[in-house]
Every structure is written in structure tokens, then in C-alpha cells.
Design a protein around this motif. Structure first.
Motif, short mmCIF file in Angstrom:
data_model
loop_
_atom_site.label_atom_id
_atom_site.label_comp_id
_atom_site.label_asym_id
_atom_site.label_seq_id
_atom_site.Cartn_x
_atom_site.Cartn_y
_atom_site.Cartn_z
N HIS A 109 17.16 47.99 14.00
CA HIS A 109 18.46 48.28 14.61
C HIS A 109 18.55 47.61 15.98
N GLU A 110 19.73 47.13 16.30
CA GLU A 110 19.94 46.50 17.60
C GLU A 110 19.62 47.49 18.73
N GLY A 111 18.92 47.00 19.75
CA GLY A 111 18.68 47.82 20.93
C GLY A 111 17.34 48.51 20.97
N ILE A 112 16.61 48.56 19.83
CA ILE A 112 15.29 49.19 19.89
C ILE A 112 14.31 48.21 20.54
N PRO A 113 13.25 48.72 21.16
CA PRO A 113 12.32 47.83 21.86
C PRO A 113 11.65 46.83 20.93
N VAL A 114 11.51 45.61 21.42
CA VAL A 114 10.87 44.55 20.66
C VAL A 114 9.44 44.40 21.15
N GLY A 115 8.50 44.40 20.23
CA GLY A 115 7.09 44.26 20.61
C GLY A 115 6.20 44.25 19.39
N LYS A 116 4.94 43.85 19.60
CA LYS A 116 4.01 43.72 18.48
C LYS A 116 3.45 45.05 18.00
N ASP A 117 3.35 46.03 18.92
CA ASP A 117 2.66 47.27 18.54
C ASP A 117 3.14 48.41 19.42
N GLU A 118 2.37 49.51 19.44
CA GLU A 118 2.77 50.72 20.15
C GLU A 118 2.90 50.54 21.66
#
Length: 434
Positions: A109-118
Motif C-alpha cells: 500500500h502507498e505510504g507504508i515504510p520502504v525497507g529490506k527488513d524489520e
């Protein structure tokens, strides 16, 4: 399952967003190539079938005119062979295309944090007061074993590692916790369901566990076909309406269930080897919703609040986090995790995960409704733990422990606990006191 028609409209957008979920752009390109080939093959087949119809008319006309149809019959034979060859290619293409599509995770979903892991997860809020102790707090497994209400050693003798016997007031505590949860969810409008604990491959595919995560489950052979022991009640609850059209006026539908969950924990060697956090068999109260698309993110917030309500009434400190693109589950478009405070480890640990899968599961399980124009649309499905019961018991043992080794029963559980307000060595396991 993603919508290939939408993917064709903006392939670069899909490749960019799926890359945040660990999908290589070339893997998406391979799907587009298969899709193009598939459409080309269909077009070629339809052209040949039209030609076959025309040749059939020519043969019929020749026979009516008592003319030779040898050339037309030879033509027909060749067309039939060409159609079969194309059909074989199309079947192979369809299988490859479907397999690759089935392994694509949901779009974030648009707006959720982008990253490889926790590490990229973001905290939304902290709730409750972290308890302080005048003594060194013990781990829940030590508390349970000292009281005799958790028996890991005998469970290992009977079943192996990552199993447990709840005994005496330990079993009653588990029962009190899940009955309390079910009653609270029913107050919020959920309908209680007691579903099957064994499901077929179609149900596992519908919720996104299959084909990618077959190594994580237990399967049995039954009546010459294979059944899977449910890894979560999400599977039978979500598939309740599979291959059906839900009347629009019934939406949203809320259901909840207490079931055991069975997980092989493949790849978790060395993680949480003690205690109730990571078991092969554990109880969980699950919440599932079917919603119209326009309402699903409001329903996600409500579901998260339903899970939080349990922790608030139990007096347990927790925080809520939004998972990053790299930490989210396969089927989720957005996920809120709730983590409860565990004093002995001095950290928050996951106790609930609430997700909106949008239409990802509904496409796989074919769950639809008719919109105001009478057009069939896919529902949005949501699921969440409300809560993982064993982890809740672990949190109660650690947060309500006393220096003398006893455990105070949270006030809201006392009515479910036959009025007992404290678990002690004297009352925990009656057969130990004889």
C-alpha cells in the motif's frame, strides 16, 4: 494474486513497487513476456479455429454439390494439427505464467515504510506502563515450570521440541484467556466460528500460503488426497466464502475463531528455543473480515483496535508498529504488528499481526460481491490475531509475576478463573499437592 490487466497498464510502476518487496524487475519482465506470448497464442488459435469453421463449411458445400472435397479435407487435417500444436504451447505457457504469478507477493500500500527488513518498521504508538520490579524478573518458562503449570520436558518426551503441556491452573489460564478474547470480539460484532482444522490445497492457495510456503506446514494423506493442518484460522475463515458472491448488503462480514495452529517453523533453528513464543502447536484467536474496497483501510484500523482492546483490558504494555515492505507477509498490502512488553527480555515481542490483503486473497479464492451497478467486484479481506493465546499467557506470567514465584491473575480474567486471584505452588497443580 495480482491483476495482470492492471499490471499491463503501468508495468514500470508495478516493477518499482514490487522491487521494494524483493522481487527483481527481470522476474516481472518474464511474466509480461509470458503474458504477451499467451495472448499471441490465443489470437493464433482463434484465427485457426475461424479458418477451421470456414473449411468445414467448404467441405459441406462440396458434398452438397457432389464435388471433390479432398483438398479441403487435407486442409482441415492440417489446421487441426496446427491448432493442437498451439494448444500444447498455450497449456505450457499458462502453467508457467500461473506459477510465476502465484509467486508474486501483494503490492504494498502507498505510504507504508520502504525497507529490506524489520529495521525499517515504524512505530505508531506506545500504550500502557512498563512494569518495574523490586526483584529480577524471571522468564515465563521458568515461572511456569517452577509452578508446575508448564511442562516442556514431558511434552518433548511425547512429541519433541517446541511442544508443551499446560497443566492445572496453566490449562485454566489458557482457557480463561481465549474465552475472554472471544467474548470481547463478539461484543465488537464478530460472529464466532468453529472451523475445520484440516484444509485442502485450494484453501491454502487461496490465502497465499501455497505454493510458496509448503515447507512451513504439516500435511497428511487422507482418502487418497492431501490435507494440510492449518497454520492459522485465517485459512478456513477466509475460504468460507471461496467461489461465492457475497450479497453487498451483508458487507462487512466479521468472523472470529479459536483454533490450534500448526507450524513446522522451518528455518527457525536456534530462535526462541525455550518457552511459548515459537511453538509447533499453539492456540490463536483469529479475526477475519470481508469488506468493500472503499472501507477496507478503515476496517484495518478497527481490527487493530480490537486486538489492542484485549491488551488494554489485561493491563499489558505494548506498542503498535507498521511493517516495512520487506518485513510484511506475502499476502499483505499493509500490516500493523502489536508487540507486548516482556520484562525478562526487556523488549517488546509480537503478539498480533493485523493485515489488509486488499483483493489479493479474494482473487485467488474467487470471493466477490456486486457493486451498486450490479457489476461483480472482488471483496477486500483482512485478518489479524486477536491474540496469539500462548504469547498472551507468556506475557501475563512475566508481567504479573511476584517475588515469591506466584502470579497474580489479571482482574478481567478472574471471572473466567473461578474466582482465583493468584496462582501459587499450593493451588497450581492439585495432583502435585496430594
Amino acid at each position: 494474486m495480482l491483476d495482470i490487466k492492471k499490471m499491463r497498464m503501468d508495468p514500470d510502476y508495478f516493477k518499482k513497487r514490487l522491487a521494494t518487496r524483493g522481487v527483481y524487475p527481470q522476474d516481472v519482465d518474464a511474466i509480461f513476456e509470458l503474458d504477451k506470448k499467451r495472448r499471441d497464442l490465443i489470437q493464433q488459435t482463434e484465427t485457426l479455429k475461424a479458418k477451421r469453421n470456414e473449411v468445414s463449411k467448404q467441405i459441406a458445400q462440396a458434398k452438397r454439390n457432389k464435388e471433390s472435397a479432398d483438398d479441403a479435407i487435407a486442409d482441415m487435417k492440417q489446421v487441426g494439427q496446427d491448432i493442437k500444436a498451439l494448444d500444447d504451447q498455450l497449456n505450457a505457457n499458462e502453467e508457467d505464467f500461473h506459477n510465476k504469478m502465484a509467486h508474486l507477493p501483494n503490492m504494498p500500500h502507498e505510504g507504508i515504510p520502504v525497507g529490506k527488513d524489520e529495521a525499517a518498521n515504524t512505530e505508531l504508538r506506545k500504550v500502557g506502563n512498563i512494569p518495574s520490579f523490586d526483584f529480577e524478573p524471571k522468564a515465563h518458562w521458568d515461572i511456569g515450570e517452577d509452578l508446575g503449570i508448564l511442562d516442556f520436558e514431558r511434552a518433548a518426551k511425547v512429541s519433541g521440541a517446541r511442544f508443551v503441556y499446560y497443566v492445572g491452573l496453566g490449562a485454566q489460564l489458557e482457557r480463561a484467556v481465549y474465552n475472554f478474547m472471544l467474548d470481547e470480539h463478539m461484543k465488537e460484532g464478530y460472529t464466532e466460528v468453529l472451523p475445520p482444522y484440516l484444509v485442502n490445497g485450494n484453501a491454502m492457495y487461496g490465502t497465499g500460503q501455497f505454493p510458496k510456503f509448503k515447507q512451513d506446514v504439516y500435511q497428511i494423506e487422507a482418502d487418497e488426497h492431501q490435507l494440510t493442518m492449518i497454520p492459522t484460522a485465517e485459512v478456513p475463515l477466509t475460504n468460507y466464502f471461496s467461489n461465492e458472491v457475497i450479497p453487498a448488503e451483508k458487507l462487512p462480514v466479521y468472523v472470529t475463531a479459536l483454533t490450534p495452529s500448526f507450524r513446522s517453523e522451518a528455518g527457525s533453528a536456534g530462535k526462541d528455543t525455550r518457552g511459548l513464543i515459537r511453538m509447533h502447536q499453539f492456540n490463536k484467536v483469529e479475526m477475519v473480515k470481508y469488506s468493500k474496497p472503499a472501507d477496507s483501510y478503515q476496517e484495518l484500523e478497527k481490527m487493530t483496535a480490537n486486538a489492542e482492546n484485549i491488551l488494554k483490558k489485561l493491563g499489558l504494555a505494548y506498542h503498535v508498529i507498521t511493517l516495512s515492505t520487506g518485513d510484511m507477509g506475502f499476502s499483505a498490502a499493509e500490516t500493523h504488528d502489536i508487540e507486548v512488553w516482556m520484562p525478562q527480555q526487556d523488549i517488546y515481542r509480537e503478539i498480533s499481526s493485523c493485515s489488509n490483503t486488499e483483493d489479493f486473497q479474494a482473487r485467488r479464492a474467487h470471493i466477490q460481491y456486486r457493486d451498486d451497478n450490479g457489476k461483480l467486484q472482488y471483496v477486500h479481506t483482512l485478518n489479524g490475531s486477536g491474540l496469539a493465546v500462548g504469547r498472551t499467557v507468556a506475557a501475563i506470567l512475566e508481567n504479573y509475576q511476584n517475588e515469591d514465584g506466584s502470579v497474580t491473575v489479571p482482574d478481567v480474567l478472574v471471572p473466567y478463573f473461578h474466582g482465583i486471584t493468584k496462582i501459587t505452588k499450593d493451588n497450581a497443580v492439585p495432583f502435585n499437592n496430594k
